[in-house]
Design a protein around this motif. Structure first.
Motif, PDB file in Angstrom:
ATOM      1  N   LEU A 110       0.824  -1.211   0.000  1.00  0.00           N
ATOM      2  CA  LEU A 110       0.000   0.000   0.000  1.00  0.00           C
ATOM      3  C   LEU A 110       0.860   1.263   0.000  1.00  0.00           C
ATOM      4  O   LEU A 110       0.601   2.216  -0.742  1.00  0.00           O
ATOM      5  CB  LEU A 110      -0.936  -0.002   1.206  1.00  0.00           C
ATOM      6  CG  LEU A 110      -2.074  -1.028   1.177  1.00  0.00           C
ATOM      7  CD1 LEU A 110      -2.861  -0.978   2.480  1.00  0.00           C
ATOM      8  CD2 LEU A 110      -2.991  -0.788  -0.012  1.00  0.00           C
ATOM      9  N   MET A 113       2.437   1.694  -3.458  1.00  0.00           N
ATOM     10  CA  MET A 113       1.504   2.178  -4.488  1.00  0.00           C
ATOM     11  C   MET A 113       1.176   3.658  -4.303  1.00  0.00           C
ATOM     12  O   MET A 113       1.314   4.465  -5.238  1.00  0.00           O
ATOM     13  CB  MET A 113       0.218   1.355  -4.442  1.00  0.00           C
ATOM     14  CG  MET A 113       0.370  -0.056  -4.944  1.00  0.00           C
ATOM     15  SD  MET A 113      -1.182  -0.955  -4.846  1.00  0.00           S
ATOM     16  CE  MET A 113      -0.717  -2.506  -5.612  1.00  0.00           C
ATOM     17  N   VAL A 114       0.723   4.016  -3.101  1.00  0.00           N
ATOM     18  CA  VAL A 114       0.343   5.414  -2.846  1.00  0.00           C
ATOM     19  C   VAL A 114       1.559   6.324  -2.980  1.00  0.00           C
ATOM     20  O   VAL A 114       1.490   7.397  -3.617  1.00  0.00           O
ATOM     21  CB  VAL A 114      -0.295   5.554  -1.450  1.00  0.00           C
ATOM     22  CG1 VAL A 114      -0.604   7.016  -1.147  1.00  0.00           C
ATOM     23  CG2 VAL A 114      -1.558   4.713  -1.358  1.00  0.00           C
ATOM     24  N   VAL A 117       2.638   6.767  -6.723  1.00  0.00           N
ATOM     25  CA  VAL A 117       1.790   7.704  -7.461  1.00  0.00           C
ATOM     26  C   VAL A 117       2.114   9.139  -7.057  1.00  0.00           C
ATOM     27  O   VAL A 117       2.254  10.037  -7.902  1.00  0.00           O
ATOM     28  CB  VAL A 117       0.301   7.398  -7.212  1.00  0.00           C
ATOM     29  CG1 VAL A 117      -0.586   8.506  -7.769  1.00  0.00           C
ATOM     30  CG2 VAL A 117      -0.075   6.065  -7.849  1.00  0.00           C
ATOM     31  N   ALA A 118       2.238   9.376  -5.757  1.00  0.00           N
ATOM     32  CA  ALA A 118       2.507  10.732  -5.274  1.00  0.00           C
ATOM     33  C   ALA A 118       3.870  11.235  -5.751  1.00  0.00           C
ATOM     34  O   ALA A 118       3.991  12.364  -6.245  1.00  0.00           O
ATOM     35  CB  ALA A 118       2.436  10.752  -3.745  1.00  0.00           C
ATOM     36  N   SER A 202       8.458  -1.129   0.497  1.00  0.00           N
ATOM     37  CA  SER A 202       7.933   0.196   0.167  1.00  0.00           C
ATOM     38  C   SER A 202       8.887   0.954  -0.749  1.00  0.00           C
ATOM     39  O   SER A 202       8.461   1.583  -1.730  1.00  0.00           O
ATOM     40  CB  SER A 202       7.694   1.004   1.438  1.00  0.00           C
ATOM     41  OG  SER A 202       6.756   0.373   2.281  1.00  0.00           O
ATOM     42  N   TYR A 209       6.911   2.183  -9.169  1.00  0.00           N
ATOM     43  CA  TYR A 209       5.646   2.795  -9.565  1.00  0.00           C
ATOM     44  C   TYR A 209       5.814   4.261  -9.969  1.00  0.00           C
ATOM     45  O   TYR A 209       5.127   4.752 -10.872  1.00  0.00           O
ATOM     46  CB  TYR A 209       4.626   2.698  -8.433  1.00  0.00           C
ATOM     47  CG  TYR A 209       4.127   1.299  -8.168  1.00  0.00           C
ATOM     48  CD1 TYR A 209       3.709   0.481  -9.205  1.00  0.00           C
ATOM     49  CD2 TYR A 209       4.065   0.793  -6.872  1.00  0.00           C
ATOM     50  CE1 TYR A 209       3.251  -0.800  -8.969  1.00  0.00           C
ATOM     51  CE2 TYR A 209       3.606  -0.493  -6.628  1.00  0.00           C
ATOM     52  CZ  TYR A 209       3.206  -1.290  -7.680  1.00  0.00           C
ATOM     53  OH  TYR A 209       2.749  -2.557  -7.437  1.00  0.00           O
ATOM     54  N   GLN A 213       4.359   6.290 -13.230  1.00  0.00           N
ATOM     55  CA  GLN A 213       3.430   7.393 -13.004  1.00  0.00           C
ATOM     56  C   GLN A 213       3.980   8.703 -13.561  1.00  0.00           C
ATOM     57  O   GLN A 213       3.226   9.519 -14.105  1.00  0.00           O
ATOM     58  CB  GLN A 213       3.161   7.534 -11.501  1.00  0.00           C
ATOM     59  CG  GLN A 213       2.097   8.553 -11.151  1.00  0.00           C
ATOM     60  CD  GLN A 213       0.737   8.195 -11.731  1.00  0.00           C
ATOM     61  OE1 GLN A 213       0.201   7.151 -11.446  1.00  0.00           O
ATOM     62  NE2 GLN A 213       0.202   9.066 -12.574  1.00  0.00           N
ATOM     63  N   ILE A 249      -3.772   8.070 -13.777  1.00  0.00           N
ATOM     64  CA  ILE A 249      -3.888   6.917 -12.874  1.00  0.00           C
ATOM     65  C   ILE A 249      -4.586   5.742 -13.553  1.00  0.00           C
ATOM     66  O   ILE A 249      -4.389   4.589 -13.160  1.00  0.00           O
ATOM     67  CB  ILE A 249      -4.638   7.330 -11.595  1.00  0.00           C
ATOM     68  CG1 ILE A 249      -3.775   8.262 -10.754  1.00  0.00           C
ATOM     69  CG2 ILE A 249      -5.035   6.121 -10.765  1.00  0.00           C
ATOM     70  CD1 ILE A 249      -4.447   8.734  -9.483  1.00  0.00           C
TER      71      ILE A 249
END
Length: 327
Positions: A110, A113-114, A117-118, A202, A209, A213, A249
């Protein structure tokens, strides 16, 4: 919509059956459960070993096709995935290992992923600035770094911090260890053991990722609809959030879904380095241990996760993209 979903599930189920059947045939033809025993031991009762292998339907002296037929009956009639050469139930092992992997990967996945993207979106907005160059360099560094190297470096750093502070802040061997008898001691101990593996997963997730992105974000930032939104008076931050980021996204949803599907067995190195006995380490141990039933069980579980990932990707795209409508 329901018809479409059912049709896709049936198609995936057929593919899963073919994949698992092929895995069983290949594993039965290449793995030799007899090698799990020490045949150089003069006290080994070979007749007993052969009888046990026959009972577990993994005797290499039996025809592969005969074993395959027995295996189909076991799985489809009793949902019994058999036993390992050492008499362990594959059903029980899979249930235990899946739980361990879930505890290990959920938080790290998690955050990856978050955070990916950020970081990717933030880096794209600052294209060619020094901050973008620094983030790009660090991400490429971690992407090119083997997982084992990062895990070992984290262990070395944690050891030095423990020595410098005179504490046992970082615990990184196994899922848990000795702990006190005060309230919450067991929970705190598990968090200590989970900290370094979570950081490892992480960091790798964010680095990987964020590259995808960033590239997707750069495409949408220069799109006509973003420029039109800015020309109509929409603030830059709102145009980025509501138009550029939302559209960037959409392709990531598919990547996330299949990433989650493969992460159970994809964290094998992390599990090995940190001493977690999850699905990743079991996938390695089952092959090295000449475990036919265990190997097939892992393939079946991985295929099922991939099926779930494919369906999840469709759902995520429908949620993110309002243009997608069921017909």
């Amino acid at each position: 919509m329901l018809r479409y979903v059912v049709r896709r599930i049936v198609n995936y189920a057929i593919l899963l059956f073919i994949a698992v059947s092929l895995a069983y045939l290949v594993a039965s033809a290449t793995l030799d459960p007899r090698l799990a025993y020490d045949w150089q031991n003069p006290n080994l009762n070979r007749a007993s070993v052969y009888a046990k292998l026959t009972q577990y339907n993994i005797n290499p002296l039996t025809s592969v096709w005969e074993r395959y037929g027995n295996w189909l009956k076991m799985v489809f009639l009793h949902w019994d995935w058999g036993f390992t050469p050492k008499s362990e139930s594959v059903n029980a092992l899979l249930g235990t290992r899946v739980g361990v992997s879930l505890r290990l990967i959920v938080l790290g996945t998690l955050i990856g992923m978050v955070g990916g993207v950020a970081v990717g979106a933030w880096s794209a907005v600052r294209q060619y600035r020094w901050s973008d160059r620094v983030v790009s360099f660090l991400c490429l560094l971690f992407v090119s770094m083997p997982v084992m190297v990062l895990a070992v470096l984290l262990q070395m750093g944690a050891t030095r911090i423990n020595q410098a502070t005179g504490t046992d802040l970082f615990q990184f061997i196994g899922e848990s260890g000795s702990h006190g008898d005060h309230f919450g001691a067991s929970f705190l101990n598990r968090l200590q053991h989970l900290l370094l593996p979570t950081i490892s997963l992480s960091v790798m997730g964010i680095a990987s990722y964020s590259r995808y992105q960033r590239n997707l974000m750069l495409d949408t930032l220069g799109a006509d609809y973003v420029r039109t939104a800015r020309a109509k008076g929409l603030r830059k931050s709102q145009a980025i959030r509501h138009h550029a980021l939302r559209n960037a996204i959409i392709p990531m949803a598919t990547y996330f879904a299949f990433g989650v599907a493969t992460v159970f067995t994809g964290a094998a190195i992390t599990e090995k380095v940190y001493g977690w006995h999850g699905m990743g380490s079991y996938s390695v141990d089952s092959i090295t241990g000449q475990d036919i039933n265990g190997t097939v069980g892992i393939v079946a579980f991985s295929g099922l996760c991939t099926l779930a990932g494919a369906l999840l990707s469709d759902i995520l795209i429908a949620v993110i993209d309002p243009r997608v409508r069921a017909r």
